[in-house]
Design a protein around this motif. Structure first.
Motif, PDB file in Angstrom:
ATOM      1  N   ALA A 280      -0.606 -20.432  48.966  1.00 23.89           N
ATOM      2  CA  ALA A 280      -1.575 -19.091  47.871  1.00 23.89           C
ATOM      3  C   ALA A 280      -1.713 -18.533  48.978  1.00 23.89           C
ATOM      4  N   PRO A 281      -2.093 -16.942  48.802  1.00 24.63           N
ATOM      5  CA  PRO A 281      -2.717 -16.267  50.375  1.00 24.63           C
ATOM      6  C   PRO A 281      -3.971 -16.046  49.215  1.00 24.63           C
ATOM      7  N   GLN A 282      -5.243 -16.020  50.841  1.00 26.01           N
ATOM      8  CA  GLN A 282      -6.184 -15.935  50.534  1.00 26.01           C
ATOM      9  C   GLN A 282      -6.900 -14.798  51.288  1.00 26.01           C
ATOM     10  N   LYS A 283      -8.314 -14.317  50.139  1.00 26.13           N
ATOM     11  CA  LYS A 283      -9.008 -12.972  51.424  1.00 26.13           C
ATOM     12  C   LYS A 283      -9.509 -13.121  51.486  1.00 26.13           C
ATOM     13  N   VAL A 284     -10.420 -12.883  52.927  1.00 22.93           N
ATOM     14  CA  VAL A 284     -11.783 -13.374  53.563  1.00 22.93           C
ATOM     15  C   VAL A 284     -11.748 -11.443  53.591  1.00 22.93           C
ATOM     16  N   SER A 285     -13.281 -11.475  53.717  1.00 21.75           N
ATOM     17  CA  SER A 285     -13.535  -9.669  54.354  1.00 21.75           C
ATOM     18  C   SER A 285     -13.381  -9.779  55.824  1.00 21.75           C
ATOM     19  N   THR A 286     -12.462  -8.541  56.147  1.00 21.49           N
ATOM     20  CA  THR A 286     -13.158  -8.006  57.810  1.00 21.49           C
ATOM     21  C   THR A 286     -14.303  -8.274  58.527  1.00 21.49           C
TER      22      THR A 286
ATOM     23  N   ALA B 203       2.361 -15.784  63.309  1.00 20.89           N
ATOM     24  CA  ALA B 203       2.130 -14.446  63.004  1.00 20.89           C
ATOM     25  C   ALA B 203       1.011 -13.421  62.534  1.00 20.89           C
ATOM     26  N   MET B 204       1.567 -12.204  62.791  1.00 21.42           N
ATOM     27  CA  MET B 204       0.050 -11.210  62.423  1.00 21.42           C
ATOM     28  C   MET B 204       0.428  -9.688  62.705  1.00 21.42           C
ATOM     29  N   ALA B 205       0.445  -9.773  61.697  1.00 23.28           N
ATOM     30  CA  ALA B 205       0.621  -7.959  61.331  1.00 23.28           C
ATOM     31  C   ALA B 205      -0.336  -6.650  61.218  1.00 23.28           C
ATOM     32  N   THR B 206      -1.215  -5.789  62.214  1.00 27.57           N
ATOM     33  CA  THR B 206      -1.839  -5.207  61.996  1.00 27.57           C
ATOM     34  C   THR B 206      -2.018  -3.599  62.714  1.00 27.57           C
ATOM     35  N   ALA B 207      -2.252  -3.074  61.818  1.00 31.48           N
ATOM     36  CA  ALA B 207      -2.778  -1.898  62.591  1.00 31.48           C
ATOM     37  C   ALA B 207      -2.636  -1.736  63.947  1.00 31.48           C
ATOM     38  N   GLY B 208      -1.906  -0.711  64.252  1.00 34.74           N
ATOM     39  CA  GLY B 208      -1.881   0.168  65.926  1.00 34.74           C
ATOM     40  C   GLY B 208      -0.618  -0.131  66.646  1.00 34.74           C
ATOM     41  N   ALA B 209      -0.100   0.038  67.620  1.00 38.51           N
ATOM     42  CA  ALA B 209       0.804   0.201  68.519  1.00 38.51           C
ATOM     43  C   ALA B 209       0.885  -1.259  69.008  1.00 38.51           C
ATOM     44  N   VAL B 210       1.758  -1.911  68.724  1.00 42.38           N
ATOM     45  CA  VAL B 210       1.678  -3.835  69.592  1.00 42.38           C
ATOM     46  C   VAL B 210       2.475  -4.097  70.771  1.00 42.38           C
TER      47      VAL B 210
ATOM     48  N   ASN C 226      -9.795   1.991  61.752  1.00 37.15           N
ATOM     49  CA  ASN C 226     -10.768   1.278  60.865  1.00 37.15           C
ATOM     50  C   ASN C 226     -10.319  -0.053  61.139  1.00 37.15           C
ATOM     51  N   LEU C 227      -9.824  -0.377  62.388  1.00 31.22           N
ATOM     52  CA  LEU C 227     -10.977  -1.758  63.283  1.00 31.22           C
ATOM     53  C   LEU C 227     -12.477  -1.800  63.871  1.00 31.22           C
ATOM     54  N   PRO C 228     -13.307  -2.979  64.275  1.00 28.76           N
ATOM     55  CA  PRO C 228     -14.015  -2.277  65.305  1.00 28.76           C
ATOM     56  C   PRO C 228     -13.881  -2.179  66.370  1.00 28.76           C
ATOM     57  N   SER C 229     -15.199  -1.859  67.571  1.00 23.69           N
ATOM     58  CA  SER C 229     -14.095  -1.037  68.498  1.00 23.69           C
ATOM     59  C   SER C 229     -14.631  -2.870  69.468  1.00 23.69           C
TER      60      SER C 229
ATOM     61  N   GLY D 262      -6.691  -5.833  57.516  1.00 22.19           N
ATOM     62  CA  GLY D 262      -6.987  -4.306  57.522  1.00 22.19           C
ATOM     63  C   GLY D 262      -8.383  -4.778  58.065  1.00 22.19           C
ATOM     64  N   GLY D 263      -8.536  -3.684  57.742  1.00 27.09           N
ATOM     65  CA  GLY D 263      -9.638  -1.951  57.938  1.00 27.09           C
ATOM     66  C   GLY D 263     -10.728  -3.041  56.864  1.00 27.09           C
ATOM     67  N   THR D 264     -10.536  -3.699  55.628  1.00 25.03           N
ATOM     68  CA  THR D 264     -11.979  -4.542  55.344  1.00 25.03           C
ATOM     69  C   THR D 264     -11.158  -5.968  54.881  1.00 25.03           C
ATOM     70  N   LYS D 265      -9.848  -6.101  54.379  1.00 18.14           N
ATOM     71  CA  LYS D 265      -9.837  -7.887  54.169  1.00 18.14           C
ATOM     72  C   LYS D 265      -8.677  -8.003  55.328  1.00 18.14           C
ATOM     73  N   ILE D 266      -8.459  -9.318  55.409  1.00 25.69           N
ATOM     74  CA  ILE D 266      -7.918 -10.311  56.702  1.00 25.69           C
ATOM     75  C   ILE D 266      -7.140 -11.022  54.857  1.00 25.69           C
ATOM     76  N   CYS D 267      -5.565 -10.924  55.242  1.00 29.58           N
ATOM     77  CA  CYS D 267      -5.089 -11.737  54.397  1.00 29.58           C
ATOM     78  C   CYS D 267      -4.356 -13.101  54.997  1.00 29.58           C
ATOM     79  N   TYR D 268      -4.133 -13.928  54.408  1.00 31.19           N
ATOM     80  CA  TYR D 268      -3.409 -14.778  54.993  1.00 31.19           C
ATOM     81  C   TYR D 268      -2.593 -15.691  54.188  1.00 31.19           C
TER      82      TYR D 268
END
Length: 303
Positions: free
Chosen positions: A28-34, A60-67, A80-83, A10-16
């Motif tokens: 257990a799901p973990q979170k880190v800042s994007t 496996a990855m779920a992400t914003a945007g067309a894949v 919402n994600l970096p250039s 996600g734009g603010t965090k990455i969960c895995y």
């Protein structure tokens, strides 16, 4: 039992987390800042894949945007994600299989296999957030289109006379009205025109500072103005849902996202079924909640 390291970006965090082929969490799901750059995101993903390499069969990855059709990279803009994010080749983060899917598609798959759309081979998940995401299951398979970008339902026009500009730069997209952003715009606009605002619990608040949370708080407090705003927002939601049902003829539509709990689903279902030209549809609230993207991506990667 096959296992995947499943990552939701996600734009603010990455969960895995590690998830098995039945959709069960093994960690257990973990979170880190994007990270702030595309290169740093790639480095983080590579590090996670390396850390869990001996425990998994796939990433496996779920992400914003067309894949893309190969499920290896994002092929559309992701504001919402970096250039440079959509230039990353995710297949290179691991020697194991790497499978990337749009987050709304992944959520639709999770709801279809394990959640509110289970048993419905024809279903649609609509995610109501900052924007609107969607995924469509047709005859038990995701509709992805020629380039992987199919069913961007948040971008369908609901007016033709340029009433309101969308964040995408076009006018009158559904998400400009029926998303969380749309609700914020709605409350700010109606504060200027509706007499009920003068007696609202938020009458002394700067109009530009009114938020979606204010509307929800006001609805809970039986504030007449906020109830009127929310009713208007529901009208915009209703228009889009009718369009989707008439186009795709699904067995059910699943509404996902935090806004869902404030929607009278039975009332919406009755209104939609009174309007559509296809067979009646069921409208349900999502069961998989915030982890649908991770679970769906893992199930797709391992199937």
């Amino acid at each position: 039992m096959k296992k995947a390291l499943s990552i939701d970006i996600g734009g603010t965090k990455i969960c895995y987390a590690i998830i098995d082929e039945n959709g069960e969490y093994l960690t257990a799901p973990q979170k880190v800042s994007t990270p702030k750059s595309a290169e740093e995101i790639f480095s983080l993903l590579s590090s996670l894949a390396s850390e869990y390499d001996e425990q998994i069969d796939a990433v496996a990855m779920a992400t914003a945007g067309a894949v893309n059709r190969d499920n290896t990279r994002v092929v559309s803009s992701t504001p919402n994600l970096p250039s440079g994010y959509n230039a990353l080749d995710f297949s290179k983060i691991s020697s194991k299989k790497v499978f990337v899917e749009n987050d709304a598609n992944a959520a639709a798959w999770a709801e279809y296999k394990l959640g509110a759309a289970k048993g419905c081979d024809y279903s649609i998940v609509v995610t109501l957030g900052t924007g609107i995401g969607s995924g469509v299951i047709n005859n038990g398979a995701l509709i992805r289109g020629k380039s992987g970008a199919a069913v961007e339902c948040g971008s369908m026009k609901i007016f033709a006379d340029k009433r309101q500009k969308c964040t995408c730069g076009r006018y009158d997209c559904w998400e400009a009205y029926a998303s969380g952003t749309g609700l914020r715009r709605c409350v700010q606009s109606m504060a200027l025109s509706e007499p009920e605002f003068s007696t609202s619990m938020f009458k002394d608040k700067n109009i530009e500072d009114l938020t979606t949370y204010d509307v929800i708080d006001g609805v809970r407090a039986d504030d007449a103005f906020c109830k009127k705003v929310f009713a208007q927002w529901l009208e915009y939601l209703y228009v889009g849902v009718v369009n989707l049902v008439d186009i795709f003829d699904p067995q059910c539509i699943v509404l996902s996202g935090g806004m869902g709990e404030f929607i009278d689903v039975e009332q919406l279902e009755n209104r939609v079924n009174a309007e559509i030209v296809v067979q009646p549809v069921k409208i349900r609230l999502a069961k998989m909640k915030n982890n649908a993207g991770m679970i769906g991506a893992a199930l797709l990667a391992l199937k």
